[in-house]
Every structure is written in C-alpha cells, then in structure tokens.
Design an enzyme around this catalytic site. Structure first.
Site, mmCIF file in Angstrom:
data_model
loop_
_atom_site.group_PDB
_atom_site.id
_atom_site.type_symbol
_atom_site.label_atom_id
_atom_site.label_comp_id
_atom_site.label_asym_id
_atom_site.label_seq_id
_atom_site.Cartn_x
_atom_site.Cartn_y
_atom_site.Cartn_z
ATOM 1 N N CYS A 1 57.935 62.995 38.818
ATOM 2 C CA CYS A 1 58.702 62.841 40.006
ATOM 3 C C CYS A 1 58.296 61.272 40.748
ATOM 4 O O CYS A 1 59.136 60.539 40.967
ATOM 5 C CB CYS A 1 58.445 63.704 41.255
ATOM 6 S SG CYS A 1 59.130 65.180 40.496
ATOM 7 N N HIS B 1 63.027 68.965 38.719
ATOM 8 C CA HIS B 1 62.033 68.957 39.812
ATOM 9 C C HIS B 1 62.728 68.452 41.349
ATOM 10 O O HIS B 1 63.724 67.785 41.361
ATOM 11 C CB HIS B 1 60.932 68.049 39.692
ATOM 12 C CG HIS B 1 60.051 68.314 38.623
ATOM 13 N ND1 HIS B 1 58.668 68.111 38.651
ATOM 14 C CD2 HIS B 1 60.225 69.280 37.613
ATOM 15 C CE1 HIS B 1 58.024 68.516 37.554
ATOM 16 N NE2 HIS B 1 59.152 69.200 36.942
ATOM 17 N N CYS C 1 54.642 64.668 41.444
ATOM 18 C CA CYS C 1 53.860 64.961 40.155
ATOM 19 C C CYS C 1 54.085 63.492 39.132
ATOM 20 O O CYS C 1 55.016 62.672 39.821
ATOM 21 C CB CYS C 1 54.260 66.290 39.258
ATOM 22 S SG CYS C 1 56.200 65.941 38.548
ATOM 23 N N GLU D 1 62.166 66.404 43.642
ATOM 24 C CA GLU D 1 62.332 65.189 43.865
ATOM 25 C C GLU D 1 63.657 64.600 43.007
ATOM 26 O O GLU D 1 64.351 63.626 43.504
ATOM 27 C CB GLU D 1 61.007 64.346 43.697
ATOM 28 C CG GLU D 1 59.932 64.952 44.715
ATOM 29 C CD GLU D 1 59.157 66.093 44.233
ATOM 30 O OE1 GLU D 1 57.871 66.239 44.535
ATOM 31 O OE2 GLU D 1 59.496 66.856 43.514
#
Length: 166
Positions: A96, A63, A93, A65
């Site tokens: 993250c 992801h 999310c 991040e």
C-alpha cells in the site's frame, strides 16, 4: 511553507476522515472482507472509499488503500493523485505504501499501526524485514536474467512519440 510542502490538514479533519476509514473497516468485517478501510480525499473535497477485499475477490492486491487509490484514479480520470491525501484505518503495508508513492499522493494518515495489525493476525514484519535487507532472501528469490531483448520494451517506449510520461 514551500510550494513542495502539502498544507497541513486540521486535526479535526484528520480525525474525522480517520474515523470514517475506521467505520468502513468495521463494516467490512461483516462483508467478507478484512478489517481495513481507507479514503482518498481530493483537493476539491471528494472522497473515494476502499475496503479490504482480498478474501472476497481472491485478489492479494485488493487492500483497502489500493482499492481507494484505484477508485480515485478511475473517478478523477488520472493516475496521478498529487494534491490528494490517503487516510487509512491502519499503517499501510509495503504494498500500500508503494501504491501511495506511485500515485504521488501528498500525504498519508493512519490510525492503528503495524504492531496492532500483527496482534490481530496481520503480520507484515517479514515483508518489512525483506525490504530492509534484514531477512533471508529465500522469502522471495528475485534474480535478473538478461537476454538479448531485455531492454527492447524500453527502446520501443523511448521511440514512441505519443507516450504518456509518469
């Protein structure tokens, strides 16, 4: 402001960094990635970028991040990012957010929220419900099975004089 409270960023700085994260996200759409971008900004002003590379690398943890956090840690030579701030094109999310907590980031700013992401087909609601105990545990059954050696890794860690605490 107490020593435990991070300083507030100027609104123009926040908007500028979020704009940069959003531009990364838009560019990433054309680079076999998802529509997510993130920055980690160090106290000295260095900026570390990350974009969503999940489908490009077949890595469900890639992801934006997490990629930005990994880049910052690599470049700064540390796994502790206290003093740093994460700027994300979208609300982090659970994965993250957990990474941001483990990295000890001082603050997170985001542009779009989880509902905007869900409208685009990136719906994390089942994960949030799972973590909040509002869903059927069959989403991911997790069960402890103790064996005689269950805590041996922790005994070994506690006995290691050269361990690096985190």
């Amino acid at each position: 402001m107490s020593a435990a409270e991070p300083p507030e960023a100027a609104a123009s700085d926040v908007a500028g960094y979020l704009g940069r994260a959003l531009a990364l996200a838009v560019r990433n759409v054309g680079s076999a990635g998802g529509p997510f971008g993130a920055l980690v900004v160090a106290p000295d002003g260095r900026v570390f970028e990350g974009t969503n590379r999940v489908t490009a690398t077949n890595d469900p943890t890639a992801h934006a991040e997490v990629v930005a956090i990994r880049e910052a840690c690599r470049a700064l030579g540390t796994f502790v990012l206290s003093g740093c701030v994460l700027y994300s094109s979208c609300e982090p999310c659970p994965l993250c957010l957990s990474a941001a907590l483990w990295a000890r980031l001082d603050r997170v700013y985001f542009a779009a929220d989880r509902h905007d992401a869900a409208d685009a087909g990136f719906d994390d609601a089942a994960f949030y419900d799972y973590f909040y105990g509002r869903s059927d545990a069959s989403l991911l059954p997790v069960e402890q099975v103790t064996v005689p050696e269950s805590v041996e890794p922790f005994r070994s860690w506690a006995a290691l004089d050269s361990r690096i605490e985190y």
